[in-house]
Design a protein around this motif. Structure first.
Motif: not given
Ligand SMILES: [Zn+2]
Ligand SMILES: [Zn+2]
Length: 272
Positions: A205-211
Protein backbone atom coordinates in the motif's frame (compact mmCIF):
# COMPACT_ATOMS: atom_id res chain seq x y z
CA UNK A 1 -2.68 -2.93 -18.60
CA UNK A 2 0.63 -2.70 -20.37
CA UNK A 3 1.26 -4.97 -23.32
CA UNK A 4 4.88 -5.54 -22.50
CA UNK A 5 7.36 -8.31 -22.25
CA UNK A 6 7.01 -8.99 -18.52
CA UNK A 7 10.12 -9.91 -16.63
CA UNK A 8 10.34 -10.49 -12.88
CA UNK A 9 13.97 -10.38 -11.80
CA UNK A 10 13.59 -10.67 -8.04
CA UNK A 11 11.76 -13.76 -6.80
CA UNK A 12 12.19 -16.16 -3.91
CA UNK A 13 11.22 -19.81 -3.44
CA UNK A 14 11.58 -22.27 -0.56
CA UNK A 15 15.31 -22.31 -1.30
CA UNK A 16 15.19 -19.07 0.72
CA UNK A 17 14.58 -19.57 4.44
CA UNK A 18 11.92 -16.83 4.55
CA UNK A 19 9.79 -18.31 1.74
CA UNK A 20 7.51 -21.33 2.16
CA UNK A 21 6.57 -21.90 -1.48
CA UNK A 22 8.36 -24.40 -3.70
CA UNK A 23 9.87 -23.29 -6.98
CA UNK A 24 7.20 -25.05 -9.02
CA UNK A 25 4.43 -23.04 -7.32
CA UNK A 26 6.25 -19.80 -8.14
CA UNK A 27 6.78 -20.93 -11.74
CA UNK A 28 3.09 -21.73 -12.19
CA UNK A 29 2.15 -18.38 -10.66
CA UNK A 30 4.51 -16.60 -13.05
CA UNK A 31 2.98 -18.29 -16.08
CA UNK A 32 -0.53 -17.45 -14.84
CA UNK A 33 0.51 -13.82 -14.28
CA UNK A 34 1.78 -13.56 -17.87
CA UNK A 35 5.44 -13.28 -16.87
CA UNK A 36 7.78 -14.28 -19.72
CA UNK A 37 11.07 -14.40 -17.88
CA UNK A 38 11.84 -14.91 -14.19
CA UNK A 39 14.99 -14.89 -12.09
CA UNK A 40 14.94 -16.86 -8.84
CA UNK A 41 17.17 -14.84 -6.55
CA UNK A 42 17.55 -16.83 -3.33
CA UNK A 43 18.98 -15.40 -0.13
CA UNK A 44 22.69 -15.98 0.37
CA UNK A 45 23.53 -14.68 3.85
CA UNK A 46 26.56 -15.04 6.06
CA UNK A 47 25.60 -12.92 9.06
CA UNK A 48 25.46 -15.12 12.16
CA UNK A 49 22.44 -13.24 13.47
CA UNK A 50 20.39 -13.65 10.31
CA UNK A 51 17.97 -16.57 10.44
CA UNK A 52 18.36 -17.08 6.68
CA UNK A 53 22.14 -17.52 6.89
CA UNK A 54 23.77 -20.61 5.41
CA UNK A 55 20.39 -22.00 4.36
CA UNK A 56 20.61 -21.82 0.56
CA UNK A 57 21.36 -25.32 -0.77
CA UNK A 58 23.11 -24.62 -4.06
CA UNK A 59 23.30 -28.18 -5.47
CA UNK A 60 19.59 -28.83 -4.79
CA UNK A 61 18.69 -25.46 -6.31
CA UNK A 62 20.63 -26.20 -9.49
CA UNK A 63 18.95 -29.58 -9.78
CA UNK A 64 15.54 -27.91 -9.50
CA UNK A 65 16.43 -25.17 -12.00
CA UNK A 66 17.53 -27.71 -14.58
CA UNK A 67 14.53 -29.97 -14.04
CA UNK A 68 12.01 -27.13 -14.27
CA UNK A 69 13.69 -25.65 -17.32
CA UNK A 70 13.01 -28.97 -19.05
CA UNK A 71 9.33 -28.96 -17.99
CA UNK A 72 8.41 -25.27 -18.30
CA UNK A 73 11.12 -23.85 -20.56
CA UNK A 74 8.79 -23.34 -23.53
CA UNK A 75 6.44 -21.20 -21.40
CA UNK A 76 8.84 -19.31 -19.18
CA UNK A 77 12.51 -18.40 -19.37
CA UNK A 78 14.01 -19.33 -15.99
CA UNK A 79 17.18 -17.54 -14.88
CA UNK A 80 19.34 -18.84 -12.05
CA UNK A 81 19.91 -16.00 -9.64
CA UNK A 82 21.18 -15.32 -6.14
CA UNK A 83 20.64 -12.41 -3.74
CA UNK A 84 23.86 -11.93 -1.79
CA UNK A 85 23.77 -9.97 1.45
CA UNK A 86 26.71 -7.64 1.99
CA UNK A 87 28.96 -9.06 -0.75
CA UNK A 88 31.55 -6.35 0.06
CA UNK A 89 32.08 -7.91 3.52
CA UNK A 90 32.58 -11.47 2.23
CA UNK A 91 34.70 -11.07 -0.88
CA UNK A 92 36.46 -14.46 -0.84
CA UNK A 93 33.39 -16.53 0.02
CA UNK A 94 31.33 -14.75 -2.62
CA UNK A 95 33.99 -15.30 -5.25
CA UNK A 96 33.98 -19.03 -4.53
CA UNK A 97 30.19 -19.28 -4.65
CA UNK A 98 29.96 -17.33 -7.88
CA UNK A 99 32.63 -19.43 -9.54
CA UNK A 100 31.10 -22.74 -8.48
CA UNK A 101 27.99 -22.43 -10.69
CA UNK A 102 27.04 -20.71 -13.96
CA UNK A 103 24.77 -18.13 -12.32
CA UNK A 104 22.77 -15.96 -14.68
CA UNK A 105 22.13 -13.08 -12.34
CA UNK A 106 23.48 -11.70 -9.06
CA UNK A 107 21.68 -9.22 -6.81
CA UNK A 108 23.82 -7.34 -4.30
CA UNK A 109 21.90 -6.39 -1.15
CA UNK A 110 22.60 -4.41 1.98
CA UNK A 111 20.45 -5.77 4.81
CA UNK A 112 22.83 -5.47 7.80
CA UNK A 113 24.56 -2.15 8.51
CA UNK A 114 28.00 -2.39 10.10
CA UNK A 115 27.27 -6.13 10.12
CA UNK A 116 25.16 -5.51 13.23
CA UNK A 117 21.93 -3.64 12.54
CA UNK A 118 19.31 -5.14 10.26
CA UNK A 119 16.99 -2.52 8.88
CA UNK A 120 13.92 -4.64 9.61
CA UNK A 121 14.65 -4.28 13.34
CA UNK A 122 13.17 -1.17 14.99
CA UNK A 123 16.53 -0.72 16.77
CA UNK A 124 18.18 0.14 13.42
CA UNK A 125 16.32 3.46 13.39
CA UNK A 126 17.67 4.49 16.81
CA UNK A 127 21.10 2.84 16.68
CA UNK A 128 22.85 5.98 15.38
CA UNK A 129 21.00 8.67 17.33
CA UNK A 130 18.10 9.37 14.98
CA UNK A 131 16.47 7.77 11.94
CA UNK A 132 17.93 10.30 9.48
CA UNK A 133 21.44 9.36 10.57
CA UNK A 134 20.51 5.65 10.24
CA UNK A 135 19.52 6.23 6.62
CA UNK A 136 22.73 8.18 6.00
CA UNK A 137 24.82 5.33 7.39
CA UNK A 138 22.89 2.93 5.21
CA UNK A 139 23.61 4.89 2.02
CA UNK A 140 27.27 5.34 2.96
CA UNK A 141 27.73 1.59 3.40
CA UNK A 142 25.83 1.08 0.15
CA UNK A 143 28.57 3.12 -1.56
CA UNK A 144 31.08 0.57 -0.28
CA UNK A 145 28.98 -2.33 -1.59
CA UNK A 146 28.44 -0.58 -4.94
CA UNK A 147 32.17 0.06 -5.34
CA UNK A 148 33.62 -3.18 -4.02
CA UNK A 149 31.06 -5.99 -3.97
CA UNK A 150 30.47 -8.46 -6.79
CA UNK A 151 26.94 -8.13 -8.17
CA UNK A 152 25.07 -7.37 -11.40
CA UNK A 153 22.21 -5.33 -9.97
CA UNK A 154 22.06 -3.43 -6.68
CA UNK A 155 18.83 -4.44 -4.89
CA UNK A 156 16.23 -2.20 -3.23
CA UNK A 157 18.41 0.95 -2.99
CA UNK A 158 16.37 2.49 -0.13
CA UNK A 159 15.64 -0.75 1.69
CA UNK A 160 15.18 0.79 5.20
CA UNK A 161 12.18 2.73 3.88
CA UNK A 162 10.25 -0.55 3.88
CA UNK A 163 10.42 -0.97 7.62
CA UNK A 164 10.89 2.34 9.37
CA UNK A 165 7.49 3.91 9.15
CA UNK A 166 7.04 3.74 12.91
CA UNK A 167 10.19 5.86 13.17
CA UNK A 168 9.74 8.35 10.32
CA UNK A 169 5.97 8.49 9.76
CA UNK A 170 5.29 10.62 6.70
CA UNK A 171 8.59 12.51 6.93
CA UNK A 172 10.66 10.23 4.69
CA UNK A 173 11.96 12.15 1.67
CA UNK A 174 14.75 10.41 -0.19
CA UNK A 175 15.91 13.78 -1.56
CA UNK A 176 17.55 14.42 1.84
CA UNK A 177 20.24 11.88 0.91
CA UNK A 178 20.60 12.80 -2.75
CA UNK A 179 24.40 13.38 -2.54
CA UNK A 180 25.00 10.01 -0.85
CA UNK A 181 22.74 8.19 -3.31
CA UNK A 182 24.26 9.88 -6.36
CA UNK A 183 27.64 8.59 -5.20
CA UNK A 184 26.17 5.06 -5.02
CA UNK A 185 24.81 5.47 -8.56
CA UNK A 186 28.12 6.86 -9.81
CA UNK A 187 29.89 3.69 -8.60
CA UNK A 188 27.23 1.44 -10.12
CA UNK A 189 27.47 3.15 -13.51
CA UNK A 190 31.28 3.30 -13.51
CA UNK A 191 31.43 -0.47 -13.01
CA UNK A 192 28.83 -1.30 -15.70
CA UNK A 193 26.39 -2.56 -13.07
CA UNK A 194 22.73 -1.66 -12.57
CA UNK A 195 19.89 -1.10 -10.13
CA UNK A 196 16.35 -2.45 -9.85
CA UNK A 197 12.85 -1.15 -9.32
CA UNK A 198 11.62 -3.39 -6.50
CA UNK A 199 7.82 -3.34 -6.24
CA UNK A 200 7.57 -4.91 -2.75
CA UNK A 201 6.37 -1.68 -1.02
CA UNK A 202 3.56 -1.21 -3.56
CA UNK A 203 1.83 -4.38 -2.52
CA UNK A 204 1.91 -3.09 1.06
CA UNK A 205 0.00 0.00 0.00
CA UNK A 206 2.95 2.38 -0.21
CA UNK A 207 3.09 4.96 -2.97
CA UNK A 208 6.63 4.32 -4.14
CA UNK A 209 8.72 1.23 -4.90
CA UNK A 210 12.31 0.75 -3.66
CA UNK A 211 13.78 3.09 -4.70
CA UNK A 212 11.28 5.88 -5.49
CA UNK A 213 10.84 7.18 -9.04
CA UNK A 214 13.09 10.18 -8.33
CA UNK A 215 16.11 7.88 -7.94
CA UNK A 216 15.33 6.19 -11.27
CA UNK A 217 15.36 9.69 -12.83
CA UNK A 218 18.75 10.52 -11.26
CA UNK A 219 20.12 7.19 -12.43
CA UNK A 220 19.01 7.68 -16.03
CA UNK A 221 20.19 11.27 -16.16
CA UNK A 222 23.64 10.21 -14.84
CA UNK A 223 23.95 7.68 -17.66
CA UNK A 224 22.66 4.53 -15.96
CA UNK A 225 21.29 2.07 -18.53
CA UNK A 226 21.07 -1.28 -16.76
CA UNK A 227 17.74 -1.47 -14.98
CA UNK A 228 15.73 -4.53 -13.90
CA UNK A 229 12.32 -4.79 -12.31
CA UNK A 230 11.28 -7.31 -9.68
CA UNK A 231 8.46 -8.11 -7.29
CA UNK A 232 10.65 -9.55 -4.50
CA UNK A 233 7.85 -12.09 -4.19
CA UNK A 234 7.88 -14.62 -1.39
CA UNK A 235 4.48 -16.14 -2.34
CA UNK A 236 2.66 -17.06 -5.56
CA UNK A 237 0.16 -14.20 -5.45
CA UNK A 238 3.07 -11.74 -5.32
CA UNK A 239 4.84 -13.00 -8.45
CA UNK A 240 4.74 -10.33 -11.14
CA UNK A 241 2.91 -7.91 -8.84
CA UNK A 242 2.94 -4.23 -9.86
CA UNK A 243 5.49 -4.70 -12.64
CA UNK A 244 3.29 -2.54 -14.87
CA UNK A 245 3.79 0.37 -12.46
CA UNK A 246 7.56 -0.25 -12.48
CA UNK A 247 7.57 -0.15 -16.29
CA UNK A 248 5.69 3.15 -16.22
CA UNK A 249 8.25 4.63 -13.80
CA UNK A 250 11.11 3.39 -15.99
CA UNK A 251 9.58 4.96 -19.09
CA UNK A 252 8.89 8.25 -17.36
CA UNK A 253 12.54 8.39 -16.31
CA UNK A 254 13.62 7.96 -19.95
CA UNK A 255 14.23 4.22 -20.19
CA UNK A 256 13.10 2.46 -23.38
CA UNK A 257 14.82 -0.81 -22.44
CA UNK A 258 15.25 -3.11 -19.46
CA UNK A 259 18.16 -5.42 -18.74
CA UNK A 260 18.00 -9.21 -18.71
CA UNK A 261 20.93 -11.45 -17.79
CA UNK A 262 22.28 -14.78 -18.95
CA UNK A 263 25.51 -16.08 -17.43
CA UNK A 264 25.85 -12.60 -15.95
CA UNK A 265 25.95 -10.89 -19.37
CA UNK A 266 23.31 -8.19 -19.81
CA UNK A 267 21.04 -7.91 -22.82
CA UNK A 268 18.82 -4.87 -23.19
CA UNK A 269 15.29 -5.58 -24.35
CA UNK A 270 12.74 -3.02 -25.52
CA UNK A 271 10.08 -2.23 -22.97
CA UNK A 272 7.39 -2.30 -25.66
ZN1 LIG B 1 16.65 -8.15 -0.02
ZN1 LIG C 1 14.73 -10.49 -2.01
Amino acid sequence: MIDAMLIDYHCHTSFSKDCDYPMEAQIRAAITAGVHEIAFTEHEDYNAEDFTSYFFDHPAYWQAIQAFRRVYGSQLTIRAGIEISEPHRHLDTVEQVLQAYPWDFVLGSLHWIDGKHNTFLPSFFTAFGNWRESFRRYFVELQDLAANGDYDILSHVDYPARYGQAAFGNSYNIGEWEPEIREVLRQVIARGKGIEINTNPLRKGRNEPNPPASVIHWYYEMGGRYLTIGSDSHAPHQVGAHLDRAITIAREAGFTQLATYERRKPTLIDIY
